[in-house]
Design a protein around this motif. Sequence first.
Motif, mmCIF file in Angstrom:
data_model
loop_
_atom_site.group_PDB
_atom_site.id
_atom_site.type_symbol
_atom_site.label_atom_id
_atom_site.label_comp_id
_atom_site.label_asym_id
_atom_site.label_seq_id
_atom_site.Cartn_x
_atom_site.Cartn_y
_atom_site.Cartn_z
ATOM 1 N N PHE A 298 74.318 106.569 75.167
ATOM 2 C CA PHE A 298 75.481 106.396 76.013
ATOM 3 C C PHE A 298 75.029 107.305 77.463
ATOM 4 C CE2 PHE A 298 78.825 109.377 78.448
ATOM 5 C CZ PHE A 298 79.554 108.078 78.786
ATOM 6 N N ALA A 299 74.325 108.287 77.042
ATOM 7 C CA ALA A 299 73.825 109.162 78.355
ATOM 8 C C ALA A 299 72.850 108.665 79.193
ATOM 9 C CB ALA A 299 73.730 110.727 77.779
ATOM 10 N N ALA A 300 71.880 107.819 78.536
ATOM 11 C CA ALA A 300 70.727 107.276 79.130
ATOM 12 C C ALA A 300 71.022 106.264 80.018
ATOM 13 C CB ALA A 300 69.606 107.074 77.895
ATOM 14 N N ARG A 301 72.201 105.590 79.941
ATOM 15 C CA ARG A 301 72.566 104.521 80.769
ATOM 16 C C ARG A 301 72.336 104.847 82.185
ATOM 17 N NH1 ARG A 301 78.340 102.481 78.244
ATOM 18 N NH2 ARG A 301 77.339 102.056 76.125
ATOM 19 N N ASP A 302 71.917 103.969 82.928
ATOM 20 C CA ASP A 302 71.692 104.389 84.398
ATOM 21 C C ASP A 302 72.982 104.752 85.229
ATOM 22 O OD1 ASP A 302 69.026 103.519 84.324
ATOM 23 O OD2 ASP A 302 69.284 101.608 84.775
ATOM 24 N N ALA B 286 76.547 111.414 86.894
ATOM 25 C CA ALA B 286 76.399 112.676 86.697
ATOM 26 C C ALA B 286 75.783 113.637 87.913
ATOM 27 C CB ALA B 286 75.473 112.990 84.965
ATOM 28 N N LEU B 287 74.776 112.689 88.353
ATOM 29 C CA LEU B 287 73.805 113.422 89.691
ATOM 30 C C LEU B 287 74.864 113.349 90.855
ATOM 31 C CD1 LEU B 287 71.127 114.498 90.872
ATOM 32 C CD2 LEU B 287 70.820 112.063 91.135
ATOM 33 N N GLY B 288 75.773 112.422 90.794
ATOM 34 C CA GLY B 288 76.502 112.486 91.964
ATOM 35 C C GLY B 288 77.777 113.624 91.767
ATOM 36 N N LEU B 289 78.119 113.883 90.669
ATOM 37 C CA LEU B 289 79.077 114.921 90.450
ATOM 38 C C LEU B 289 78.670 116.171 90.828
ATOM 39 C CD1 LEU B 289 80.937 113.656 87.577
ATOM 40 C CD2 LEU B 289 81.890 114.067 89.577
ATOM 41 N N ILE B 290 77.279 116.410 90.334
ATOM 42 C CA ILE B 290 76.469 117.773 90.524
ATOM 43 C C ILE B 290 76.454 117.807 92.157
ATOM 44 C CG2 ILE B 290 74.079 118.739 90.330
ATOM 45 C CD1 ILE B 290 74.289 117.461 87.583
ATOM 46 N N ILE B 291 75.915 116.813 92.939
ATOM 47 C CA ILE B 291 75.719 116.919 94.223
ATOM 48 C C ILE B 291 77.139 116.962 95.140
ATOM 49 C CG2 ILE B 291 75.156 115.595 96.292
ATOM 50 C CD1 ILE B 291 72.762 114.289 94.565
ATOM 51 N N ALA B 292 78.166 116.397 94.556
ATOM 52 C CA ALA B 292 79.476 116.661 95.246
ATOM 53 C C ALA B 292 79.828 118.166 94.919
ATOM 54 C CB ALA B 292 80.470 115.710 94.774
ATOM 55 N N ASN B 293 79.711 118.407 93.800
ATOM 56 C CA ASN B 293 80.345 119.904 93.431
ATOM 57 C C ASN B 293 79.194 120.948 94.301
ATOM 58 O OD1 ASN B 293 81.391 122.334 92.159
ATOM 59 N ND2 ASN B 293 80.110 122.255 90.559
ATOM 60 N N SER B 294 78.099 120.729 94.519
ATOM 61 C CA SER B 294 77.412 121.836 95.575
ATOM 62 C C SER B 294 77.776 121.595 96.761
ATOM 63 C CB SER B 294 75.964 121.429 95.161
ATOM 64 O OG SER B 294 75.411 121.685 94.030
#
Length: 186
Positions: A40-44, A50-58
């Motif tokens: 599940f986690a390795a899907r593009d 996940a990357l978008g959420l991390i960037i959005a949080n920052s």
Amino acid sequence: MSGRSLGKMRGLDESTDLLLRVGQTAGEQVRHGWDAFLNFAARDNVLEVALGLIIANSFTKVVTSFVSDIVLPVVSLLPFLNRNMDQKFAVLSQGPHYDPEKGYNTVKQARDDGALVLAWGGFVENMLSFLGVSLTLFAVAHLYMLVSHNKIIKPTASRCLNCSSWQDGREDVCKDDEVEEDEYRL
């Protein structure tokens, strides 16, 4: 050895075998669950989200800090405010230790006394942070559209009240694409 001690050892062996089988089954289930999680986690798309959420949080933290640490202190210099926005509040119901001569100096002091407080300054601060994040993301999206010529911000279209078809013709385009795909399949 007596027959009794052999019976106890046999019982111990049976329970040990049962524990080993349960442990193996649990281990297999954990491995299966871990493999499913990795798949599940390795899907593009999951990694992109996940990357978008991390960037959005920052990004949100930076804009919130800009609003609360730079913009609002300047706004607080206005004569009718004379204090930080996060400390602007109205007491709706006084606490048991309320002193009419002193009043409450801070929101925390009023809440600690059990007063019912309308902390409108914190709400205004959060709304300004939200508007700052929204406008900045809108500006970044427009900048991206100028550089890449990829239209990511699209105007909304309305539907017909009678037949519920899209007024911008998007259903016609979809039907044409489906016809072309069907021709290729034949």
